[in-house]
Design a protein around this motif. Structure first.
Motif, mmCIF file in Angstrom:
data_model
loop_
_atom_site.group_PDB
_atom_site.id
_atom_site.type_symbol
_atom_site.label_atom_id
_atom_site.label_comp_id
_atom_site.label_asym_id
_atom_site.label_seq_id
_atom_site.Cartn_x
_atom_site.Cartn_y
_atom_site.Cartn_z
ATOM 1 N N PHE A 209 2.174 11.549 -13.595
ATOM 2 C CA PHE A 209 1.491 12.128 -12.447
ATOM 3 C C PHE A 209 2.153 13.463 -12.115
ATOM 4 C CE2 PHE A 209 4.972 9.757 -10.611
ATOM 5 C CZ PHE A 209 5.429 10.550 -9.579
ATOM 6 N N ALA A 210 1.459 14.262 -11.321
ATOM 7 C CA ALA A 210 1.984 15.566 -10.911
ATOM 8 C C ALA A 210 2.175 15.598 -9.409
ATOM 9 C CB ALA A 210 1.029 16.674 -11.338
ATOM 10 N N PRO B 147 7.989 6.297 -10.734
ATOM 11 C CA PRO B 147 8.665 6.957 -11.851
ATOM 12 C C PRO B 147 8.790 8.464 -11.599
ATOM 13 C CG PRO B 147 6.800 5.612 -12.595
ATOM 14 C CD PRO B 147 6.687 5.744 -11.111
ATOM 15 N N ALA B 148 9.511 9.136 -12.458
ATOM 16 C CA ALA B 148 9.624 10.588 -12.357
ATOM 17 C C ALA B 148 8.270 11.236 -12.643
ATOM 18 C CB ALA B 148 10.661 11.116 -13.332
ATOM 19 N N PRO B 149 7.921 12.306 -11.925
ATOM 20 C CA PRO B 149 6.647 12.987 -12.196
ATOM 21 C C PRO B 149 6.668 13.687 -13.549
ATOM 22 C CG PRO B 149 7.954 14.234 -10.634
ATOM 23 C CD PRO B 149 8.684 12.938 -10.840
ATOM 24 N N GLY B 150 5.463 13.963 -14.053
ATOM 25 C CA GLY B 150 5.354 14.654 -15.327
ATOM 26 C C GLY B 150 5.229 16.151 -15.181
ATOM 27 N N ALA B 151 4.905 16.621 -13.973
ATOM 28 C CA ALA B 151 4.770 18.057 -13.715
ATOM 29 C C ALA B 151 4.882 18.288 -12.219
ATOM 30 C CB ALA B 151 3.433 18.585 -14.226
ATOM 31 N N ILE B 152 5.390 19.463 -11.849
ATOM 32 C CA ILE B 152 5.576 19.817 -10.449
ATOM 33 C C ILE B 152 5.218 21.280 -10.248
ATOM 34 C CG2 ILE B 152 7.261 20.087 -8.571
ATOM 35 C CD1 ILE B 152 8.860 17.812 -9.742
ATOM 36 N N LEU C 64 8.150 22.302 -14.675
ATOM 37 C CA LEU C 64 8.047 22.985 -13.387
ATOM 38 C C LEU C 64 7.286 24.284 -13.580
ATOM 39 C CD1 LEU C 64 8.901 23.388 -10.381
ATOM 40 C CD2 LEU C 64 11.017 24.420 -11.259
ATOM 41 N N PHE C 65 6.260 24.490 -12.761
ATOM 42 C CA PHE C 65 5.431 25.680 -12.893
ATOM 43 C C PHE C 65 5.526 26.538 -11.642
ATOM 44 C CE2 PHE C 65 3.579 22.494 -15.695
ATOM 45 C CZ PHE C 65 3.640 23.176 -16.901
ATOM 46 N N SER C 66 5.627 27.839 -11.866
ATOM 47 C CA SER C 66 5.840 28.806 -10.793
ATOM 48 C C SER C 66 4.569 29.572 -10.476
ATOM 49 C CB SER C 66 6.942 29.788 -11.211
ATOM 50 O OG SER C 66 6.906 30.962 -10.441
ATOM 51 N N GLN D 82 -1.415 16.657 -19.191
ATOM 52 C CA GLN D 82 -2.188 15.420 -19.352
ATOM 53 C C GLN D 82 -1.789 14.364 -18.314
ATOM 54 O OE1 GLN D 82 -1.559 14.592 -23.601
ATOM 55 N NE2 GLN D 82 -3.514 15.576 -24.032
ATOM 56 N N VAL D 83 -1.656 14.812 -17.076
ATOM 57 C CA VAL D 83 -1.339 13.881 -16.000
ATOM 58 C C VAL D 83 -2.557 13.025 -15.681
ATOM 59 C CG1 VAL D 83 0.435 15.373 -15.024
ATOM 60 C CG2 VAL D 83 -1.937 15.609 -14.247
#
Length: 302
Positions: free
Chosen positions: A3-4, A75-80, A215-217, A254-255
Motif C-alpha cells: 500500500f502507499a 506492514p511497511a508501506p510500499g511507497a510514500i 519515497l517520491f518528491s 503496483q500498490v
C-alpha cells in the motif's frame, strides 16, 4: 500486501480532523510548539487555523502522531509521498529524517516562508475546468506562476495578492471553477526562492538517511539517498509541485490501495478520480486506528 501513504498538505485543516487520534507525545510536543493546550479548540478559530506557521507545525505534528499510532498495526508501506508541507512527515515515515527532526523543521520551514512573504505577500488559487491553453492564458495575463500541478485540467496558481485578485476576475470570465486557498504565502513559486535558500542552509546541519521505502518528491522524483532528500525538501518550497507525476510514480509501484494521512479527503479523492481500480481512503474517513488497519489489511490477499 503493498500500500502507499500520501501525506496531506495544508488548507483543509479542521477541528474534527483525525477523530481517532490519541493524545500522545507527538501531539503534546506539537501543542507546546504552538503554545496551545487544545489544538482542536485552536482550530475552531479560522484566523488561527489559516496562519502559515500554525498550519505547518500542526499538520506535521499530527501526521507524525497518526502514522506512529497506525504503523505498529500494519506492514511497511510500499511507497510514500507528501503533498507540499506533507513531505516533512512523508520523509520521516520513509526513514529519511527522524520524527522529532521533522517536527522541528516544520516550524523552521514556516518561519523561512513567512519571513519571505513579509516583503512579498501572496497566496494560492486553485483552478479547474479550463483547457491547458486557457489555463496558460489565465496564468500569463494575471502574472502568476504554476505552484501545483494536480492534472492537466486542475492546477494551483500562486503569486502576489493583486495578481490573484486579477486571476479570479479572469477565471470567472473564462468560465473556470476557482477557489482561493486558505494560505497566506505563494508556496512553490519563485516568490519563495529566498525561503528555499534559507531552508537549505537549515537542512545542511540536519542528519539525513537514505529512505527505507520508495519515497517520491514533489520536486525531484524518487529520493534514493540522503543528499537528494536534503536538496529536494528545500527546492520544493520555490518549485512547482508535480503531484500528477508523484501519483504516477506511486502507481508504478503496483500498490493495491492508498491511504491519505492528514485532514480531509482531497488527495484520496484525487487519486480515486485518476485511478479508480486502486482504492484510496483518508484517515479522516475512520473512527479508529484499528478500523484503518483493518481496511489496509483487507487488501493483503487480493
Amino acid at each position: 500486501m503493498s500500500f502507499a501513504l500520501l501525506f496531506s498538505g495544508q488548507g483543509t485543516q479542521h477541528p474534527a480532523m483525525l477523530p481517532w487520534l490519541a493524545d500522545d507525545g507527538f501531539v503534546r510536543d506539537m501543542c507546546a510548539r504552538l503554545g496551545v493546550d487544545d489544538w482542536r479548540a485552536a482550530l475552531a478559530d479560522p484566523a488561527w487555523a489559516e496562519r502559515n506557521d500554525n498550519a505547518q507545525t500542526l499538520l506535521t505534528g499530527l501526521s507524525l502522531a497518526a502514522w506512529s499510532q497506525l504503523a505498529p498495526m500494519v506492514p511497511a508501506p510500499g511507497a510514500i509521498a507528501g503533498y507540499s508541507v506533507g513531505e516533512l512527515a512523508a520523509f520521516s515515515a520513509a526513514g529519511a529524517i527522524d520524527p522529532a527532526t521533522a517536527a522541528a523543521l516544520a516550524t523552521q520551514r514556516a518561519e523561512a516562508m513567512d519571513h519571505c512573504a513579509a516583503h512579498a505577500p501572496g497566496g494560492l488559487l486553485a483552478v479547474s475546468g479550463l483547457s491547458e491553453r486557457k489555463l496558460e492564458q489565465l496564468r500569463v495575463e494575471a502574472g502568476l506562476e504554476l505552484a501545483i500541478r494536480n492534472g492537466n485540467a486542475s492546477v494551483i496558481l500562486g503569486g502576489p495578492i493583486a495578481a490573484l485578485d486579477d486571476a479570479e476576475r479572469i477565471a470567472a470570465a473564462l468560465g473556470a471553477q476557482f477557489t482561493r486557498l486558505r494560505v497566506n504565502v505563494a508556496s512553490h513559486t519563485p516568490w519563495m526562492r529566498e525561503a528555499a535558500e534559507s531552508f537549505s542552509r537549515t537542512l545542511a546541519a540536519v542528519p539525513f538517511h537514505g529512505p527505507r521505502v520508495a519515497l517520491f518528491s514533489n520536486a525531484a522524483d524518487r529520493i534514493r539517498d540522503a543528499q537528494s532528500a536534503r536538496v529536494a525538501l528545500a527546492a520544493q518550497i520555490a518549485r512547482t509541485v508535480r503531484w500528477d507525476e508523484c501519483m504516477e510514480n506511486v502507481l508504478a509501484r503496483q500498490v493495491r490501495c492508498v491511504l491519505e494521512i492528514g485532514p480531509g479527503q482531497a488527495l484520496a479523492r484525487m487519486w480515486n478520480q485518476r485511478y479508480p481500480t486502486v482504492p484510496a481512503r483518508a484517515c479522516d474517513d475512520f473512527r479508529s486506528a484499528a478500523a484503518i488497519a483493518a481496511w489496509l489489511n483487507s487488501h493483503a490477499d487480493r
